[in-house]
Design an enzyme around this catalytic site. Structure first.
Site, PDB file in Angstrom:
ATOM      1  N   SER A 312      30.608-141.021  -6.383  1.00  0.00           N
ATOM      2  CA  SER A 312      30.042-141.368  -7.687  1.00  0.00           C
ATOM      3  C   SER A 312      28.758-142.196  -7.546  1.00  0.00           C
ATOM      4  CB  SER A 312      31.099-142.098  -8.515  1.00  0.00           C
ATOM      5  OG  SER A 312      30.738-142.169  -9.862  1.00  0.00           O
ATOM      6  N   ASP A 323      16.613-138.238  -1.019  1.00  0.00           N
ATOM      7  CA  ASP A 323      15.620-137.331  -1.606  1.00  0.00           C
ATOM      8  C   ASP A 323      14.214-137.922  -1.638  1.00  0.00           C
ATOM      9  OD1 ASP A 323      17.209-135.148  -1.993  1.00  0.00           O
ATOM     10  OD2 ASP A 323      17.396-135.347  -4.162  1.00  0.00           O
ATOM     11  N   LYS A 337      31.391-136.316  -6.052  1.00  0.00           N
ATOM     12  CA  LYS A 337      31.695-136.510  -7.472  1.00  0.00           C
ATOM     13  C   LYS A 337      30.379-136.697  -8.213  1.00  0.00           C
ATOM     14  CE  LYS A 337      34.346-139.249 -10.787  1.00  0.00           C
ATOM     15  NZ  LYS A 337      33.200-139.551 -11.672  1.00  0.00           N
TER      16      LYS A 337
END
Length: 495
Positions: A312, A323, A337
Site C-alpha cells: 500500500s 520511477d 496492493k
C-alpha cells in the site's frame, strides 16, 4: 412466527439494505450524464431490492428450519461484496469491525501483533489468524514471530473455529500475564511461544547512523500523521553527522496514510507526479505533485529496502522513488496492493470496506496484484527440511532461555561461542542460532535498530553504498511502466 412479525422483519431488512445500497450507489446515480439513464438505474435498483426482499420473505416463510434474520442479513451483505471479486471489499460484522490491527487498545495489555483473519472457515483453507506485522519492541516481535506466520492456536484453542473478536479477547489481558500461541511458518514448521502481555507503543520511525560508516538508516514501520515529521528529524540528524548515503527500510510496512507517503516522497522528489488516484467517482480522482521547495535530500544516494510484506503506502513511496530515479530498490518483490479503500459504518454498527480507486505511480502504472520488483534482489536463505526440523526443535525447548538466565548480559563473543555449541545438536546456520540467542538475551531490553549479524538484505545495501556507484545504478534502472511493458511483450511472444 406471525405474519406481522415477518412483515416487520421484512421491512427492517429492506430498510437496512436500502440504506446500505443507496450509500454505495448515490455517487453512481448522480454521475450519470442523462436524467433518463439515472431514472432507468433507479428503476433497476428498486426492482433488485424488491427481488432481494421477496427472497428474504420467502425463505422466512418456507425454509424447512427456522432461520435467524441476522444470518440472512449478513449473508446478503457478504454476498454483494464478494460478488465484486475484490479481496479488499468486504463486509465486516460487529466483531470484525473492531480494530483488527492493534491488539492492545486502551488499558489492556497485548502481544504487539498486527493480525488479520479470513471471515470464512473452509476445510481446505482454515480461517487461521495471520500475522501482518509484529510491532517492534513488543512481546511478539521479541519472540521472533514474523510477518506471514499463522497463529493456529491461542492457549490451545484452534483459531480457525473462533471469531476475530474472540481472538482479540484471548490475546488481550492484564499486563504481565502470559498467553501461549502456536505458530505455523511455511509448510512444515509449527512451534509454541509463550508471550508476556505488555502495554504496546508503536513508534512509526526509528533512525540512526550505521555503525562505523557515514550511512544514515531510517526504518518506517507505518505511515501515520506524524511519520513525515519524524523522517525529517532523521534527515536533519544525518546532516549533522555529514552522511554520504541513506537507507530507508520499508520491509514489513503494511502501509497507512497515502498523504504521509506523499509528504515523505517530496523530501526526495523535487518535481513531477508522485502518485495519482483514478476512480469513476470524480472526487476520488487526485494527482499529487512534488514541490521543489519541500525537497530536503539532494545528491545523496538512497537505497530503499522492500519485501513481500511492504504494501500500500509503502509501495506508493517505493514506486515513486523508483520511477523518478531517486532511489535504488533492494530486497524482494512487494505485496502488490494498488487500490484505495474507504471503511464505512452501517446503521446497526456493522461495517464494510470498499475499493473506490486505484493508485498509479509517476510512470502511470498500477501495481495491484503485481507488486514492485527490486532493482537488486536479495533473499534470506530458505530452510531445508532438516533445518526446519532443527529450528522447531530448538525454539520448542527451554534450553536457550535456561542458559541465558544462568548467564545474564551475554556479550557478542559469548553468544557466538554458545551458538557453535548448539550448532552441534541443531544443524542450522550460525547466524540463525545467534539471532535466536540474541532475541532471548535482549528480551527485556529495547530492540536494536538493526542486526548486521543476521540481516543479509541490510548488509547488501550497505555494501552497495560503500563499494558501488549507487547513483549510476539508479540512472540505469527501469520504470515500473517499462518493466510491465516488457513482461506483456514476453507473454505475447510466448503465445
Amino acid at each position: 412466527m406471525s405474519r406481522n412479525l415477518h412483515a416487520n422483519l421484512s421491512r427492517k431488512f429492506t430498510k437496512i439494505l436500502a440504506v446500505f445500497f443507496l450509500t454505495i450507489t448515490t455517487s453512481q446515480c448522480f454521475s450519470q450524464s442523462s436524467t433518463n439513464s439515472a431514472n432507468v438505474r433507479k428503476d433497476q435498483d428498486k426492482r433488485n431490492l424488491d427481488i432481494i426482499n421477496s427472497l428474504y420473505y420467502y425463505i422466512q416463510q418456507n425454509y424447512v428450519d427456522d432461520v435467524d434474520p441476522e444470518v440472512l442479513y449478513a449473508g446478503a451483505l457478504k454476498g454483494m461484496l464478494e460478488a465484486l471479486n475484490d479481496p479488499y471489499s468486504v463486509y465486516m460484522p460487529k466483531d470484525e469491525w473492531r480494530s483488527l490491527k492493534d491488539t492492545t487498545v486502551g488499558s489492556f495489555g497485548g502481544v504487539g501483533l498486527s493480525i488479520t483473519k479470513p471471515t470464512e472457515n473452509k476445510p481446505e483453507k482454515p480461517a487461521y489468524v495471520e500475522v501482518a506485522q509484529p510491532i517492534e519492541d513488543s512481546p511478539g516481535f521479541k519472540a521472533g514471530i514474523q510477518a506471514g506466520d499463522l497463529i493456529v492456536a491461542i492457549d490451545g484453542t484452534d483459531t480457525s473455529t473462533i471469531t476475530m473478536n474472540e481472538v482479540l479477547d484471548k490475546l488481550r489481558g492484564t499486563v504481565g500475564t502470559n498467553v501461549t500461541v502456536t505458530i505455523r511458518r511455511g509448510k512444515g514448521m509449527e512451534f509454541e511461544r509463550v508471550l508476556t502481555r505488555a502495554i504496546i507503543e508503536n513508534p512509526t520511525v526509528k533512525y540512526g547512523m550505521i555503525e562505523k560508516s557515514s550511512i544514515g538508516y531510517i526504518k518506517i514501520s507505518e505511515f501515520s500523521q506524524n511519520t513525515a515529521a519524524k523522517v525529517q528529524d532523521a534527515i536533519d540528524s544525518f546532516k549533522k553527522e555529514k552522511y554520504t548515503g541513506l537507507i530507508i527500510d520499508l520491509r514489513n510496512n503494511g502501509g497507512g496514510l497515502l498523504t504521509s507517503a506523499v509528504d515523505i516522497a517530496e523530501k526526495f522528489i523535487d518535481s513531477g507526479i508522485i502518485v495519482s488516484t483514478k476512480s469513476r467517482i470524480s472526487y476520488e480522482n487526485s494527482v499529487y505533485v512534488a514541490h521543489r521547495a519541500k525537497t530536503t535530500v539532494r545528491d545523496i544516494p538512497v537505497i530503499v529496502l522492500i519485501n513481500g510484506a511492504s504494501a500500500s503506502a509503502s509501495e506508493i513511496l517505493a514506486g515513486a522513488m523508483k520511477d523518478t530515479h531517486v532511489a535504488y530498490l533492494v530486497g524482494e518483490k512487494t505485496y502488490g496492493k494498488g487500490s484505495v479503500q474507504i471503511p464505512s459504518d452501517l446503521i446497526n454498527n456493522d461495517g464494510f470496506k470498499i475499493t473506490v480507486a486505484r493508485y498509479y505511480s509517476p510512470s502511470d502504472t498500477n501495481i495491484d496484484k503485481i507488486g514492485i520488483p527490486p532493482d537488486h534482489e536479495i533473499k534470506f536463505p530458505e530452510f531445508s527440511e532438516a533445518e526446519e526440523k532443527a529450528y522447531v526443535d530448538l525454539v520448542s525447548t527451554d534450553e536457550i532461555a535456561g542458559y541465558v538466565e544462568n548467564h545474564p548480559n551475554m556479550s557478542e563473543p559469548e553468544i557466538t561461542a554458545y551458538a557453535e555449541v548448539l550448532k552441534m545438536a541443531y544443524p542450522l546456520e550460525s547466524r540463525v542460532i545467534r539471532k535466536i540467542i540474541r532475541n532471548e538475551v535482549e528480551r527485556t531490553k529495547p530492540s536494536r535498530l538493526y542486526d548486521l549479524d543476521y540481516d543479509v538484505q541490510l548488509n547488501e545495501a550497505i555494501r552497495l553504498l560503500t563499494k558501488d556507484d549507487v547513483k549510476n545504478l539508479i540512472k540505469k534502472t527501469k520504470t515500473l511502466k517499462q518493466l510491465q511493458s516488457e513482461v506483456k511483450a514476453e507473454q505475447k511472444t510466448e503465445k
